[in-house]
Design a protein around this motif. Structure first.
Motif, mmCIF file in Angstrom:
data_model
loop_
_atom_site.group_PDB
_atom_site.id
_atom_site.type_symbol
_atom_site.label_atom_id
_atom_site.label_comp_id
_atom_site.label_asym_id
_atom_site.label_seq_id
_atom_site.Cartn_x
_atom_site.Cartn_y
_atom_site.Cartn_z
ATOM 1 N N VAL A 13 -30.447 -10.319 -17.397
ATOM 2 C CA VAL A 13 -29.611 -10.014 -18.560
ATOM 3 C C VAL A 13 -30.408 -9.206 -19.578
ATOM 4 O O VAL A 13 -29.911 -8.225 -20.154
ATOM 5 C CB VAL A 13 -29.073 -11.311 -19.196
ATOM 6 C CG1 VAL A 13 -28.390 -11.016 -20.532
ATOM 7 C CG2 VAL A 13 -28.094 -12.004 -18.244
ATOM 8 N N LEU A 14 -31.665 -9.621 -19.798
ATOM 9 C CA LEU A 14 -32.539 -8.868 -20.699
ATOM 10 C C LEU A 14 -32.732 -7.440 -20.182
ATOM 11 O O LEU A 14 -32.697 -6.475 -20.951
ATOM 12 C CB LEU A 14 -33.894 -9.569 -20.828
ATOM 13 C CG LEU A 14 -34.939 -8.889 -21.728
ATOM 14 C CD1 LEU A 14 -34.437 -8.803 -23.160
ATOM 15 C CD2 LEU A 14 -36.263 -9.642 -21.674
ATOM 16 N N GLY A 15 -32.916 -7.323 -18.859
ATOM 17 C CA GLY A 15 -33.054 -6.001 -18.251
ATOM 18 C C GLY A 15 -31.807 -5.158 -18.442
ATOM 19 O O GLY A 15 -31.896 -3.946 -18.687
ATOM 20 N N ASN A 16 -30.625 -5.777 -18.369
ATOM 21 C CA ASN A 16 -29.368 -5.067 -18.625
ATOM 22 C C ASN A 16 -29.319 -4.528 -20.047
ATOM 23 O O ASN A 16 -28.915 -3.384 -20.279
ATOM 24 C CB ASN A 16 -28.173 -5.996 -18.388
ATOM 25 C CG ASN A 16 -27.658 -5.946 -16.962
ATOM 26 O OD1 ASN A 16 -26.552 -5.491 -16.701
ATOM 27 N ND2 ASN A 16 -28.470 -6.398 -16.019
ATOM 28 N N ILE A 17 -29.733 -5.367 -20.996
ATOM 29 C CA ILE A 17 -29.705 -4.953 -22.410
ATOM 30 C C ILE A 17 -30.668 -3.790 -22.648
ATOM 31 O O ILE A 17 -30.314 -2.780 -23.280
ATOM 32 C CB ILE A 17 -30.058 -6.144 -23.323
ATOM 33 C CG1 ILE A 17 -28.975 -7.227 -23.214
ATOM 34 C CG2 ILE A 17 -30.218 -5.687 -24.768
ATOM 35 C CD1 ILE A 17 -29.338 -8.530 -23.887
ATOM 36 N N ILE A 18 -31.892 -3.929 -22.120
ATOM 37 C CA ILE A 18 -32.884 -2.866 -22.310
ATOM 38 C C ILE A 18 -32.432 -1.586 -21.610
ATOM 39 O O ILE A 18 -32.580 -0.478 -22.146
ATOM 40 C CB ILE A 18 -34.262 -3.310 -21.796
ATOM 41 C CG1 ILE A 18 -34.787 -4.479 -22.624
ATOM 42 C CG2 ILE A 18 -35.260 -2.144 -21.844
ATOM 43 C CD1 ILE A 18 -36.066 -5.090 -22.092
ATOM 44 N N SER A 19 -31.872 -1.737 -20.414
ATOM 45 C CA SER A 19 -31.391 -0.562 -19.675
ATOM 46 C C SER A 19 -30.270 0.133 -20.438
ATOM 47 O O SER A 19 -30.182 1.365 -20.440
ATOM 48 C CB SER A 19 -30.897 -0.976 -18.290
ATOM 49 O OG SER A 19 -31.954 -1.452 -17.497
ATOM 50 N N LEU A 20 -29.416 -0.649 -21.077
ATOM 51 C CA LEU A 20 -28.341 -0.058 -21.863
ATOM 52 C C LEU A 20 -28.916 0.770 -23.010
ATOM 53 O O LEU A 20 -28.435 1.879 -23.304
ATOM 54 C CB LEU A 20 -27.418 -1.150 -22.406
ATOM 55 C CG LEU A 20 -26.178 -0.653 -23.164
ATOM 56 C CD1 LEU A 20 -25.296 0.215 -22.269
ATOM 57 C CD2 LEU A 20 -25.377 -1.843 -23.703
ATOM 58 N N PHE A 21 -29.957 0.223 -23.673
ATOM 59 C CA PHE A 21 -30.634 0.996 -24.711
ATOM 60 C C PHE A 21 -31.266 2.257 -24.133
ATOM 61 O O PHE A 21 -31.267 3.315 -24.769
ATOM 62 C CB PHE A 21 -31.699 0.137 -25.408
ATOM 63 C CG PHE A 21 -31.154 -0.744 -26.494
ATOM 64 C CD1 PHE A 21 -30.732 -0.211 -27.692
ATOM 65 C CD2 PHE A 21 -31.057 -2.115 -26.305
ATOM 66 C CE1 PHE A 21 -30.205 -1.026 -28.699
ATOM 67 C CE2 PHE A 21 -30.542 -2.939 -27.304
ATOM 68 C CZ PHE A 21 -30.116 -2.394 -28.503
ATOM 69 N N LEU A 22 -31.803 2.144 -22.922
ATOM 70 C CA LEU A 22 -32.390 3.308 -22.249
ATOM 71 C C LEU A 22 -31.326 4.374 -22.029
ATOM 72 O O LEU A 22 -31.539 5.554 -22.308
ATOM 73 C CB LEU A 22 -32.997 2.892 -20.914
ATOM 74 C CG LEU A 22 -33.482 4.030 -19.989
ATOM 75 C CD1 LEU A 22 -34.615 4.806 -20.638
ATOM 76 C CD2 LEU A 22 -33.908 3.473 -18.640
ATOM 77 N N PHE A 23 -30.168 3.962 -21.541
ATOM 78 C CA PHE A 23 -29.092 4.921 -21.285
ATOM 79 C C PHE A 23 -28.549 5.535 -22.577
ATOM 80 O O PHE A 23 -28.104 6.685 -22.577
ATOM 81 C CB PHE A 23 -27.957 4.234 -20.518
ATOM 82 C CG PHE A 23 -28.332 3.805 -19.128
ATOM 83 C CD1 PHE A 23 -29.131 4.594 -18.317
ATOM 84 C CD2 PHE A 23 -27.906 2.581 -18.623
ATOM 85 C CE1 PHE A 23 -29.495 4.193 -17.036
ATOM 86 C CE2 PHE A 23 -28.248 2.174 -17.342
ATOM 87 C CZ PHE A 23 -29.048 2.982 -16.547
#
Length: 265
Positions: A13-23
């Motif tokens: 879930v943390l990876g999803n949040i960070i990835s969303l910020f990346l995108f």
């Protein structure tokens, strides 16, 4: 006591949040492009590479290929939509030659992912076989996504300016690689761990470049603004001198004409 599955879900879930910020990190870049009406020296390579990467990882996470990978599908499906939006904006504000080149790359990517999907689902008969085939492809394209800013890094070293290497994109790449590496190590998945560890290293390299050339970038921008201001002032001065010269010429012609007329009479 937190189980390995719970810990993996939490990190995912943390990876999803960070990835969303990346995108979403290139949004300020595209705001600048929209305001200027041009992509200038920005490259479409990172967005094309990320689009292909997201599509391949979405395929990897579907239940028929790699079961129990919902978090992989959700973020990469979202990433696919976001990258398509960026590429559409890039196409709108590109010159015709660059626009055609980007369109060709997008077409090739869609053909590739379609062929890969059909071949994997028809020729590989078990999730393990499908995971291995798509996982190897994922490693290749994930490393490509993280390595795509190398062209921008080369420009940074050459110009000693980080103007065209957004900080938030570099930071998000590093954090994203770190989070997904941790996710893959809890229940070991080499197809996720290897490329994201490489991505974290590329992110560190970009951040080091940013720290190295941040001050020189500020100086270059300040010098450019100063030069532009001096150029504008010189244009005003020249224009003023021309007006004064015209006034002098008009003033000197009056007595001469009057004198000539008197002499003739």
């Amino acid at each position: 006591m937190v189980s390995a599955d719970d810990a993996r879900t939490l990190v995912g879930v943390l990876g999803n949040i960070i990835s969303l910020f990346l995108f979403l990190s290139p949004v300020p870049t595209f705001v600048q492009i929209w305001k200027k009406g041009s992509v200038e020296q920005y490259s479409a390579a990172p967005y094309l590479a990320t689009l292909l990467n997201c599509m391949v990882w979405t395929l990897y996470g579907v239940p028929m290929v790699h079961p129990h990978s919902t978090l992989v599908v959700t973020i990469n499906g979202t990433g696919t939509a976001i990258e398509l939006a960026y590429i559409i904006l890039f196409l709108i504000y590109s010159d015709p030659q660059k626009r055609l080149r980007v369109l060709l790359f997008v077409l090739v990517e869609f053909i590739f992912i379609s062929v890969l999907t059909v071949l994997v689902l028809t020729l590989a008969h078990t999730p393990k076989e499908r995971s291995m085939i798509v996982g190897i492809v994922c490693i290749a394209f994930n490393v490509m996504m993280y390595a795509s800013p190398l062209t921008v890094m080369k420009l940074v070293i050459y110009t000693k300016s980080v103007e065209y290497m957004p900080f938030f994109l570099s930071f998000a790449s590093f954090a994203n690689g770190l989070a997904w590496t941790a996710y893959a190590l809890i229940r070991f998945d080499p197809f996720i761990a290897v490329p994201n560890a490489v991505g974290a290293l590329f992110g560190i390299a970009q951040l080091l470049l940013y720290a190295t050339f941040y001050r020189s970038t500020k100086r270059q921008i300040a010098d450019r603004k100063l030069s532009k201001g001096m150029l504008d002032m010189s244009e005003v001065v020249v224009a003023g001198d021309q007006d004064d010269s015209k006034k002098k010429k008009v003033g000197s012609a009056g007595p001469h004409v009057d004198g000539s007329a008197t002499a003739t009479a």
